[in-house]
Every structure is written in C-alpha cells, then in structure tokens.
Design an enzyme around this catalytic site. Structure first.
Site, PDB file in Angstrom:
ATOM      1  N   TYR A  49       0.860  -1.182   0.000  1.00  0.00           N
ATOM      2  CA  TYR A  49       0.000   0.000   0.000  1.00  0.00           C
ATOM      3  C   TYR A  49       0.902   1.240   0.000  1.00  0.00           C
ATOM      4  CZ  TYR A  49      -4.348   2.535   0.653  1.00  0.00           C
ATOM      5  OH  TYR A  49      -5.419   3.375   0.494  1.00  0.00           O
ATOM      6  N   LYS A 104     -20.494 -20.216  -9.717  1.00  0.00           N
ATOM      7  CA  LYS A 104     -19.800 -20.162 -11.005  1.00  0.00           C
ATOM      8  C   LYS A 104     -18.403 -19.573 -10.822  1.00  0.00           C
ATOM      9  CE  LYS A 104     -20.214 -21.047 -15.408  1.00  0.00           C
ATOM     10  NZ  LYS A 104     -21.381 -20.741 -16.234  1.00  0.00           N
TER      11      LYS A 104
END
Length: 399
Positions: A49, A104
């Site tokens: 970060y 899925k």
C-alpha cells in the site's frame, strides 16, 4: 480442495443431500478475497500500500498497458446475471441469483485457476447492462454472461462484444454447445458414423438450442432441424417469416435443408441424433422413429426430456446433464479453459474457431477409453482445463 481431491471424492455426489448441509455450506456466501502478498510488518504495508503502491499507479498512468501485469484486472472474470433465467427456477431476480453466480466464480477458480467475482444487476434493460459493464471495464478482463433470458441474451452478448475490448461469452449458449459437440463427435465414432453425415434434431430454440445448432453447422453438419414450442423451425413458417430480424428466423434460413415441417414426429423420423435443451418431454413413440443406433442427449436438468432407461431401448448412446447418469454433458468441461485460453493468449474476442478447438480438445481426452458410456471426460478430470486452455490459445495464435 485440489481437483485431484475432488476427483477422489466424486462418488459422494450419489449420496442424498440434506437441507442442513446445503444451507450450512452457503452461510456467508461461497467466496472470499485473499491477499497474494504478505502484510505482517510495516515494510510489507509500505510495499503493498502506501507509499509503494503510488509508484505502480504512476507507472500505469504513464503506460496503461502495464495494468495487464501489475493488477489482477486482466486475469479477472466477472460473472454477470440479471437473474431472469436461473437454472430451472426462471426469473427470480438478481439477489436470488447470487448464490448461483458465486458458485460459477468458485468453478472458475477451481478448474481454470482464474479469479472471478459475481456481478448481479438490478436491471433487465440490455442497454443499461452494457453501459454498466463499459463503465466497469478497467476492473476486469473478461465477461461470463449467465442465466439471462432469451431472446435478450442474444442482443446483450452481441452489444457487449462490440462495446468491450475483452472476451465475452454467454455460457448458457456456448458452453453448452461446445460440450454437446465434443460429446457428439465421440458418439458418432462409437456408432460408426461420420460427423458430417448425421441427421440431428435439436429440441429447444432458446439460448442453448440455437448455439448448439450454430456450432454443429460450423462443424460441418448440414442436416440440423430445430424444434420449438410451435414445432419444426423452417423459413416458410408464418411467424418466422414475419420476424426476419430474430435469431430463430436467421437459423431457420441456415438449417433444415430438407424443408421438414410439422412437429417432433416429423422431425425425428429418420433422425440419427436428438439433442434436448428444453423442458419438453420426448415421447417414447417418437424415439421409435429414429434410425438404428440412435444418439440421444437429453440435457434438461433436473428432469431429462426422456429418462436414460427409456432412451437406451432405442439409442446406442445416451447422455444427460446429470452427474448420476453416464455421459454427463456439463459446461464446466468448457468455460474455465475457454476463458483461460483466451486470456492467456490476449484475445479480444471468443471466436467460433476457439469454440471448435475447445470441443475437439474435450473429445480427444475421452478418445482412448471411448465407449457408449464414456464419450466425454468427467468434469473432475484434471486434464480437461489445461487441454482446453492450450487448444483455445493455439486457435487464437492461428487466427
């Protein structure tokens, strides 16, 4: 769990499921996000970060193509649905479709090693869906459309392919078609026929039915007859002649070369193959009209158009969409490898040639042990996704 571990426990599918275990497995959803980098000290934070991440952002700003390798976007598939045609449940809406889309996405990760997120939308307007995905395009690398009702699904897929510079595929159409062709390629071999000589009847002219007809025609099968709720589809039928811009009218002009008219009896008289992708039942009397050593793919779930124990009286090869019968025609054989191959090769489109390559790769995996009860590999076969990936990537290069 690895694919090998899944394969080892394949027989557990035969055990009756309980409501408790189903709902327990879905508590909190089926997906989570995991970091690929350590975050255990200040140095880790500074790299992943701020301030380190700013260097990466500056680099991408200067060279946008770096986003392909410095972010997950180009390896991320979004599974998109509006909840209008979910499994056998119909139009149940976006929220109720989310567990299916989560599943899925889990399949993409397990079988294709692709990151995936579900994206369910509270709109059924085609243009609104297109606009939403165009605005979100920097966040993903490919679009898997799922459980969107026909005929809107055709328009949506076509518009997205034109609007986005990345692979787009409606799996209910093309995943089904790819595996059906793979299975038919091997079923023809089992029965001693040439693929191009087959007379094929496709029952159902929605998303899957039209896609199956399209890929069979692309594979060189010329005698393909489709059935819908009104009977045989042909260019002379009044409702289709008046609707010249529809998918049905288009396929009517390119199929049914013998000009068959009528209903299932007329369509199946002398047919070699029945492929069912609708909820319509297949009458046993109609099976008797088919040629000797017929091929029957009854793919509706959970209730096939005809039960295998009935179909085997007249057919040499029988397949369904269910895991508790031989020859399961399952989309998971196709879509993980198709998307992985397209993304690996940097393809901007999923083309007919890529779908044909996927189908033949799946068929080849079953060739060595081919029999009437084994015309496609198991969805849990760890060879499938790598083979499809390689075949699709090679097709991209060849094009």
């Amino acid at each position: 769990m690895s694919i090998d571990a899944l394969a080892a426990t394949d027989n557990s599918a035969a055990t009756a499921l309980t409501e408790a275990e189903i709902f327990d497995a879905h508590q909190g959803g089926k997906l989570s996000i995991a970091s690929t980098v350590p975050l255990s000290n200040k140095r880790d934070l500074s790299i992943a970060y701020t301030p380190g991440v700013a260097e990466v952002s500056r680099a991408i700003h200067a060279k946008p193509e770096l986003a392909r390798t410095l972010t997950w976007a180009e390896r991320l598939v979004v599974v998109v649905s509006d909840g209008t045609a979910v499994l056998g449940l119909g139009n149940i809406g976006a929220s109720a479709s989310l567990p299916v889309m989560e599943g899925k996405s889990a399949l993409f990760k397990t079988f294709g090693d692709l990151d995936s997120i579900p994206l369910v939308l509270n709109t059924t307007d085609v243009d609104e869906i297109v606009e939403t995905l165009v605005r979100l395009r920097p966040s993903f690398g490919a679009v898997n459309l799922e459980d969107i009702s026909a005929p809107r699904c055709f328009e949506l897929e076509e518009k997205l392919i034109e609007a986005l510079d990345c692979p787009v595929m409606h799996d209910d159409q093309h995943g089904t078609a790819v595996v059906a062709l793979a299975a038919l390629t091997n079923a023809a071999k089992v029965t001693g026929r040439g693929l191009e000589s087959l007379r094929v009847v496709v029952s159902g002219a929605g998303a899957a039915g039209i896609a199956v007809a399209e890929i069979l025609l692309a594979a060189g099968i010329t005698d393909v007859v489709l059935l819908d709720s009104r009977g045989v589809i042909n260019s002379a039928r009044g409702d289709l002649a008046a609707d010249t811009g529809s998918k049905k009218a288009d396929i009517a002009g390119r199929s049914n070369p013998r000009g068959v008219e009528g209903g299932p009896a007329e369509a199946l008289d002398g047919a070699d193959v029945f492929i069912g992708v609708s909820s319509s039942k297949l009458d046993e009397e109609h099976l008797k009209l088919m040629n000797r050593d017929a091929i029957v793919f009854a793919l509706s779930n959970p209730d096939p158009e005809v039960l295998p124990e009935v179909a085997v009286k007249y057919a040499a090869v029988v397949a369904t969409g269910r895991s508790d019968f031989p020859n399961q025609i399952n989309n998971v054989l196709a879509f993980p490898g198709i998307f992985r191959g397209a993304l690996d090769a940097g393809a901007r489109r999923i083309t007919p040639a890529m779908k044909l390559a996927a189908a033949y790769a799946i068929a080849d995996l079953a060739a060595e042990d081919l029999s009437a009860d084994y015309i496609v590999p198991s969805p849990l076969d760890p060879r499938v996704a790598p083979a499809v990936t390689a075949a699709v990537a090679a097709a991209v290069v060849a094009e």
